[in-house]
Design an enzyme around this catalytic site. Structure first.
Site, PDB file in Angstrom:
ATOM      1  N   SER A 278       1.030  -1.638  -0.201  1.00  0.00           N
ATOM      2  CA  SER A 278      -0.033   0.116  -0.200  1.00  0.00           C
ATOM      3  C   SER A 278       0.547   1.076   0.162  1.00  0.00           C
ATOM      4  CB  SER A 278      -1.195   0.013   1.398  1.00  0.00           C
ATOM      5  OG  SER A 278      -0.348   0.445   2.559  1.00  0.00           O
ATOM      6  N   ASP A 279       0.240   2.389  -0.273  1.00  0.00           N
ATOM      7  CA  ASP A 279       0.933   2.978  -0.066  1.00  0.00           C
ATOM      8  C   ASP A 279       1.174   3.804   1.595  1.00  0.00           C
ATOM      9  OD1 ASP A 279       2.251   6.080  -0.806  1.00  0.00           O
ATOM     10  OD2 ASP A 279       1.151   6.295  -2.222  1.00  0.00           O
ATOM     11  N   TRP A 280       1.907   4.567   1.720  1.00  0.00           N
ATOM     12  CA  TRP A 280       1.910   5.413   3.496  1.00  0.00           C
ATOM     13  C   TRP A 280       0.558   5.664   3.839  1.00  0.00           C
ATOM     14  CZ3 TRP A 280       4.968   2.326   1.283  1.00  0.00           C
ATOM     15  CH2 TRP A 280       7.023   2.857   1.983  1.00  0.00           C
TER      16      TRP A 280
END
Length: 432
Positions: A278-280
């Protein structure tokens, strides 16, 4: 027949001894690459405990983080993300850094650790030169490897649909063929130096404003002919070790838990073997995300709970997420590390030839600045033309780079090249 079986058993015993050799660790097994990354990863995961598998599937921010007053994780070099790895099996910690235009140093956590700041990805795309993309990728990979980093959060290929989007400068324009080819060669260059590169942000991530709530609604056919095509081409050419999902929703479902995007298209249609992160702070669930194909939660500090920590372990133990799925998640991470040579060729802290790398940055700027060249005087322009007009807000201001996670603190050598970019207005007329 009995002799053959005996020899087979003896060979297996030798392999087993290499697998669990305490002195040399996991890397002692098949370092000559006679075994494929798939087989090595499969054997590694079989040797792991459930806690060791889980440890690979969620990453912390790799520097002191203000939310929760979290210190820099032990063992982290100081970068965007960190996971401890599995030391007893020789699986290295994940040291993850931004981004596509050079190795970032957030908040100067690595004091005075500068890097070559390559021109924006938009300028790289304007060169139409895959070799320059590959050379720029090698610069990034070389410097990351020399700084103790083995995962670069690079490879932005989101198409420019909204000209005001805050991260357009990290991407490669509006054409899927150009973005896919250039992105693929950049990724290939990074990974040639034994550093995993991501490709991001998957998918249809066209704007920053409201990015955590907006839904990019588009029919499947149109998506496959545009943004998804750019990803498909770049993945085919560059074979990135990881795909990073985006913050936005796609047709009403967050990309980090979108089974169509991850399971059906990426892992199904395209047969992608790497891991999906995932992105952060963009993981939204445990069970739904894991079953949709997400393999790793990134930047857990930004999430209300560590979805892929204890909640994932409990989901596996209770049968809501299968043991086979957990093994697949861990194997994808480990396989990518083997595939790029990150296990057999761990990062080494060495001096960097910034002057040589500045030449690559300069060549990219020179080729990207020239948008149109009047070869053989084909354009109806006077041979004495020396000035043109540039119309638009801030047309007279040179902007060296965008901000945010992609910001690179440039090396001293790169400063010698900045006049080239700043003087683009005076260079363009001479190349018309």
């Amino acid at each position: 027949m009995k002799i053959t079986n005996l020899r087979s058993c003896f060979s297996l015993a030798i392999v087993g001894a290499a697998l669990f050799n305490v002195e040399h660790g996991w890397a002692a097994y098949s370092t000559d690459h006679k075994d494929s990354a798939d087989r090595r990863a499969e054997a590694a995961v079989k040797a792991m405990t459930i806690d060791e598998k889980i440890s690979l599937l969620h990453t912390q921010v790799g520097f002191p983080f203000p939310i929760g007053n979290t210190p820099k994780p032990d063992g982290a070099v100081g970068s965007a993300g960190y996971a401890p790895g599995v030391p007893r099996l020789g699986i290295p910690a994940l040291q993850e850094s931004d981004a596509s235009m050079g190795v970032a140093n957030p908040s100067n956590i690595r004091p005075n650790d500068n890097a070559t700041a390559l021109p924006s990805s938009m300028m790289l795309a304007a060169t139409f030169d895959p070799d320059l993309a590959y050379r720029g990728g090698k610069v990034i990979g070389t410097e990351a490897h020399a700084k103790g980093i083995n995962v670069m959060l690079a490879g932005g290929v989101n198409l420019v649909r909204e000209p005001r989007s805050g991260r357009n400068f990290e991407n490669l324009g509006e054409d899927p063929l150009l973005a896919g080819i250039m992105g693929g060669y950049s990724i290939k260059g990074i990974q040639s130096k034994h550093v995993v590169s991501t490709i991001k942000h998957y998918a249809l991530n066209a704007q920053e404003t409201g990015r955590v709530a907006v839904s990019s609604d588009i029919k499947e056919g149109a998506a496959r002919e545009s943004d998804l095509l750019a990803f498909e081409l770049a993945i085919e050419k560059g074979q990135p070790g990881s795909v990073m999902t985006s913050y936005n929703q796609y047709n009403g479902t967050y990309t980090s838990e979108n089974a169509f995007l991850i399971n059906q298209v990426l892992k199904g249609d395209w047969k992608y073997k790497g891991w999906v992160m995932s992105d952060w702070g963009a993981t939204a669930s445990t069970e739904k995300a894991a079953l949709a194909g997400l393999d790793q939660e990134s930047g857990e500090n930004l999430d209300p709970v560590i979805y892929f920590g204890e909640p994932l372990k409990k989901a596996v133990q209770e049968g809501r997420v299968s043991q086979e799925r957990l093994d697949d998640m861990a194997m994808r991470v480990v396989r990518s590390l083997f595939a790029v040579g990150a296990v057999d060729h761990p990062p080494k802290l060495i001096d960097i030839n910034f002057k040589a790398h500045a030449k690559v940055a300069k060549a990219t700027a020179e080729q990207g600045i020239v948008l149109l060249k009047n070869d053989r005087n084909q354009l109806p322009l006077s041979r004495t033309l020396r000035r043109i007009v540039v119309i638009g807000s801030h047309a007279d201001a040179g902007v060296l780079s965008g901000g945010g996670s992609a910001q690179v603190t440039p090396s001293e050598a790169w400063f010698c090249q900045r006049a080239l970019i700043m003087s683009a207005r005076s260079i363009i007329p001479h190349h018309l």
